[in-house]
Design a protein around this motif. Sequence first.
Motif, short mmCIF file in Angstrom:
data_model
loop_
_atom_site.label_atom_id
_atom_site.label_comp_id
_atom_site.label_asym_id
_atom_site.label_seq_id
_atom_site.Cartn_x
_atom_site.Cartn_y
_atom_site.Cartn_z
N THR A 63 -9.70 8.13 17.11
CA THR A 63 -8.88 7.24 16.08
C THR A 63 -8.87 7.74 14.56
OG1 THR A 63 -8.96 5.23 17.51
CG2 THR A 63 -7.77 4.92 15.27
N ILE A 64 -7.95 8.16 14.07
CA ILE A 64 -7.86 8.43 12.57
C ILE A 64 -7.94 7.10 11.78
CG2 ILE A 64 -6.55 9.32 10.53
CD1 ILE A 64 -5.29 11.44 12.62
N THR A 65 -8.98 7.13 11.07
CA THR A 65 -9.16 5.92 10.15
C THR A 65 -8.73 5.84 8.76
OG1 THR A 65 -11.48 6.76 9.58
CG2 THR A 65 -11.30 5.34 11.50
N ASN A 66 -8.79 7.25 8.18
CA ASN A 66 -7.98 7.59 6.89
C ASN A 66 -7.74 9.07 6.60
OD1 ASN A 66 -10.36 8.88 5.78
ND2 ASN A 66 -11.38 6.57 5.56
N ASN A 67 -7.59 9.56 5.77
CA ASN A 67 -7.26 10.86 5.41
C ASN A 67 -8.25 11.72 5.75
OD1 ASN A 67 -4.65 10.23 4.87
ND2 ASN A 67 -5.18 10.17 2.67
N VAL A 68 -9.35 11.45 5.76
CA VAL A 68 -10.68 12.54 5.62
C VAL A 68 -11.78 11.92 6.75
CG1 VAL A 68 -10.40 13.20 3.47
CG2 VAL A 68 -11.87 11.17 3.90
N ALA A 69 -11.48 11.08 7.71
CA ALA A 69 -12.42 10.31 8.72
C ALA A 69 -11.86 9.96 9.84
CB ALA A 69 -13.22 9.16 7.85
N ILE A 70 -12.49 10.13 11.04
CA ILE A 70 -11.93 9.48 12.28
C ILE A 70 -12.99 8.81 12.85
CG2 ILE A 70 -10.35 11.60 12.63
CD1 ILE A 70 -12.31 12.58 14.74
N LYS A 71 -12.71 7.86 13.84
CA LYS A 71 -13.62 7.26 14.77
C LYS A 71 -13.57 7.62 16.03
CE LYS A 71 -12.57 2.85 16.02
NZ LYS A 71 -12.44 1.43 15.97
N LEU A 72 -14.75 7.85 16.73
CA LEU A 72 -14.85 8.40 18.04
C LEU A 72 -15.69 7.38 18.71
CD1 LEU A 72 -16.17 12.00 16.94
CD2 LEU A 72 -14.01 11.33 17.84
N GLU A 73 -15.16 7.22 19.98
CA GLU A 73 -15.98 6.32 20.94
C GLU A 73 -16.48 7.12 22.19
OE1 GLU A 73 -13.88 2.48 21.43
OE2 GLU A 73 -12.57 3.08 19.80
N ALA A 74 -17.67 6.60 22.79
CA ALA A 74 -17.81 6.98 24.17
C ALA A 74 -18.99 5.95 24.72
CB ALA A 74 -18.64 8.43 23.73
N ALA A 75 -18.92 6.19 26.14
CA ALA A 75 -19.77 5.11 26.64
C ALA A 75 -21.12 5.96 27.74
CB ALA A 75 -18.91 4.29 27.64
N PHE A 76 -22.12 5.30 27.77
CA PHE A 76 -23.15 5.95 28.71
C PHE A 76 -23.41 4.51 29.74
CE2 PHE A 76 -23.95 8.08 24.66
CZ PHE A 76 -24.15 9.22 25.07
N THR A 77 -23.53 5.12 30.86
CA THR A 77 -24.11 4.02 31.86
C THR A 77 -25.22 4.62 32.55
OG1 THR A 77 -22.74 4.77 33.77
CG2 THR A 77 -21.80 3.33 32.30
N ASN A 78 -26.05 3.72 33.31
CA ASN A 78 -27.51 4.22 33.92
C ASN A 78 -27.14 4.54 35.44
OD1 ASN A 78 -27.01 1.70 34.73
ND2 ASN A 78 -29.35 1.18 34.55
N THR A 79 -25.86 4.58 35.99
CA THR A 79 -25.84 4.67 37.28
C THR A 79 -26.32 5.89 37.98
OG1 THR A 79 -23.54 5.57 36.93
CG2 THR A 79 -23.74 3.07 37.48
N ASP A 80 -26.57 6.92 37.04
CA ASP A 80 -27.24 8.28 37.60
C ASP A 80 -28.51 8.58 37.02
OD1 ASP A 80 -24.80 9.07 38.85
OD2 ASP A 80 -23.90 9.79 37.30
N LEU A 81 -29.16 7.54 36.43
CA LEU A 81 -30.57 7.65 35.65
C LEU A 81 -31.40 7.20 36.89
CD1 LEU A 81 -30.47 6.24 32.22
CD2 LEU A 81 -30.68 8.60 32.91
N THR A 82 -32.61 8.18 37.31
CA THR A 82 -33.56 7.85 37.94
C THR A 82 -34.89 7.53 37.13
OG1 THR A 82 -34.29 9.99 38.16
CG2 THR A 82 -32.78 9.28 39.95
N ALA A 83 -34.79 7.85 36.05
CA ALA A 83 -35.91 7.44 34.98
C ALA A 83 -35.38 6.91 33.83
CB ALA A 83 -36.79 8.62 34.87
N GLY A 84 -35.95 5.97 33.29
CA GLY A 84 -35.42 5.26 31.65
C GLY A 84 -36.00 6.20 30.77
N TYR A 85 -35.28 5.97 29.68
CA TYR A 85 -35.98 6.84 28.40
C TYR A 85 -35.17 5.96 27.26
CZ TYR A 85 -30.86 7.75 27.44
OH TYR A 85 -29.51 7.99 27.20
N ASN A 86 -35.99 6.03 26.01
CA ASN A 86 -35.52 5.64 24.68
C ASN A 86 -34.67 6.33 24.14
OD1 ASN A 86 -37.27 3.30 24.58
ND2 ASN A 86 -38.96 4.64 24.70
N MET A 87 -33.44 6.05 23.71
CA MET A 87 -32.55 6.58 23.26
C MET A 87 -32.64 6.74 21.50
SD MET A 87 -28.16 5.81 23.19
CE MET A 87 -28.22 5.87 24.99
N LYS A 88 -33.22 7.93 21.26
CA LYS A 88 -33.59 8.03 20.00
C LYS A 88 -32.74 8.76 19.15
CE LYS A 88 -38.01 6.33 20.43
NZ LYS A 88 -39.13 7.48 20.34
#
Length: 604
Positions: A63-88
Motif C-alpha cells: 500500500t502506498i502511504t505517501n509520496n515516498v513510503a509504502i506499507k508492506l504486509e506478510a504473514a508467517f505460520t508454523n505449519t511447516d516448522l519442525t523446530a522452533g526458533y527466536n525471530m531475531k
Amino acid sequence: MAEFSKLVITAKGQALIAKMIAGVGNIEFTKVSASSTTYTLSQLEALTALSNVKQTSLISKKTITNNVAIKLEAAFTNTDLTAGYNMKALGLYAKDPDAGEILYAVTIETSGNCYMPPYNGITVSGAYIQLVTTVGNADSVNLKVDPAAVATIGDIQELEAKIADLQAFVGYTDAHIYGVEVDFKNKKFTRLAGAFGKTGGHAFDSVHCFGGRRRCNVTNDGKVVAYYGEGAFSTTGKLAQSVTIESGQYAGTYAAGTPVQVMVEQPRFYYKVVPLETEIVTEGENHGHYTRKIRYYICDEPETGFKLHPAFVENGNENDYIYLAAFEGSLWDSSASAYILDDAQVADFSADMLSSIAAVKPMSGLTQNLTRANTRKLANNRGKGWEQAYAATVAASQLLMLVEYASFNMQSAIGNGAVSKTDDSSSNMAEYTGATAELGNDSGAVTNASGIQIVSYRGEENFWGNIWGWVDGMNIQNPTPFDAAGKFGRLYVADHGFADDTGNAPYQDTGICPCYGEGYISAFGYSENFDWLFVPAEHNGSTAVPVSDYYWNYNAGWRVAELGGRWSNGLKSGAFCWDLHDAASYRNRSIGGRSVYIPSKKAA
C-alpha cells in the motif's frame, strides 16, 4: 509482546533507491525472511544477506502511504516448522535491475519475546508483519502481489469490511440488527432486518439498547444506587430510604436522604449508516452532502462494519453505560442547600448545580445569565463526570427513536408534548417536571394537572417541547454576511473540552453544513465520520414529511445549538427540531438545559 527496531535500509537498498530516482527502473519487493541471528543496529546497513534464515514469506499486500513510503504486509505460520526458533531479525528483499535480488532493508527484534514454536499437529501459530519503508518515489514501486502469498490479518479484516459494506448496501436480514431506510425524496420509511414487522413500543423491549433504558438514581459521585420500581428510588433529589449494595463497583450503604439525580441509564450500542443517495452541497468554501436516501442500523453487540455509537466514546474512552437526565434541568441552590422549585432567578454559576428531579419548574434565563456556557458550569459543579447534554448524547436518543418508530415525527408517534400554549411574552411558561413519573421506563404521553400533555421517550421526559434545551459540543460558524437562501455554515463538534466560538481541537470539522433560514426539515447533512448526526442541511419539508420538525438558522458568525422547541411552538417542535442562530452570549426565558453523566469523564 514482540517489538522491532526501525527498518534500516541497507547500502544496496540505498543504491537501488538512487537508481530509481535517476529513472533507471522500478522497485519490486519480493519477500520477507525471518532470521534467528542476533544483529545490532550498527550492523544492518552493511548487510547483504541474512544468516540463519528460518522462514520466508511472500508479500501479501502493498500500500502506498505517501509520496515516498509504502506499507508492506506478510504473514508467517508454523505449519511447516519442525523446530522452533527466536525471530531475531526480518529482512525485506527487492529486485535490482542490475544485481538481481538484494537485501533491501532489515529490522531487529528488541524485546526477546518473538518465539515461533514448532507445529505440534494441533495448534497453528503465526506472525502478522507490517513494514513501512522509504522508497524515494512511491509512484515507481511495482505494487503487484504474488497470488501464492499467505493472507494476513489485514487482508482478512479488509475483506470482512468489504463484505459488510456490500451486505449493508444489499440490506441486512439478521434478526439481531434493527434498521430503517429513509427515502427523503419519496418521503418513505421502510423497516429493515430485525425491525421488520415491529411497531414502536414494547415490541423493542427485548432489545437491550431500548428495553435496557431505565430510570435510576445517581449520586453526585456517579454511583447508581436505585432503579425505578425499587423501594429506595426517588424523584425528589434524595433517596427515599437507606440502600445497601452488597457487591460490585457501587457496594456500600447509602443513607436515606442521600442526594441523587433522576437519570436514564442508557446501555451502549453499535450503529452503521449506509448512504444510498446523497447530494452535494456547495457554497463558497463550505461544501458537504445532503441525505436523499439512507439506511440506519443499530445492534447491541459488536458487528463487522458497525461502530460504537459516539455517545459511549469520550476523549477516546469507552463506556458501557451513559446517564441521561430524566427531567429538564432545575437548580440546586448551594447557599440555601435546597432545590429551586419555581425557577427563581438566583443562580450562582460558581457554586450551584444543574439538577434532574421531579416537581420543579425547569430553570431558564428569564433574568439570570443562563447562557450555554453558564449552564455547562452548573452541570460541572456537581462533580467529575457531569456535563450538560451534548451532541453525541442527544444523537443517541434520536437514532433510537428513528429506528424504533421508523419515523422522525415523534410528535405523531408519541405525542405533541407541551407545545400549544399561548405565549405571554414575559415569563417562563414551562410546565413543572415529573408528570410522566407513572410511565417509568415506558414511552408515552400523559396529561398533567393543568391539562397539558407531557411526553416521555423511554424515561426521558420532554425531549421535545416545554422549554428549549442547550446542546453542548456543537459550534456553528456561519459566513458573513449570512443573509440569503442557499448559504451554508460549518459545524464543529467535540465530545469533551467544551468551549464556545471555536473550531479548534478538541473540536473537529464535521464536513456538515447547516443551511441558512428556517422551515420544516427536508434533509440532514451527511459526512462519513459524523454520520450519526441529525443536523439540517435543507428545509423544504412540511409538518408531516419527511422529518416534520422545524429549524432556524439566520445569523452570521459563531452560533450555538438548542434542541426541541418550547411551550408555544406547536408542530414546529420535535425531537429533531433545532435552533442554531443564537450567539453564545444569548440567554432567554424559554431556554434551559439537561444534565448527563459520563462515567469515563469522572475517571479521567
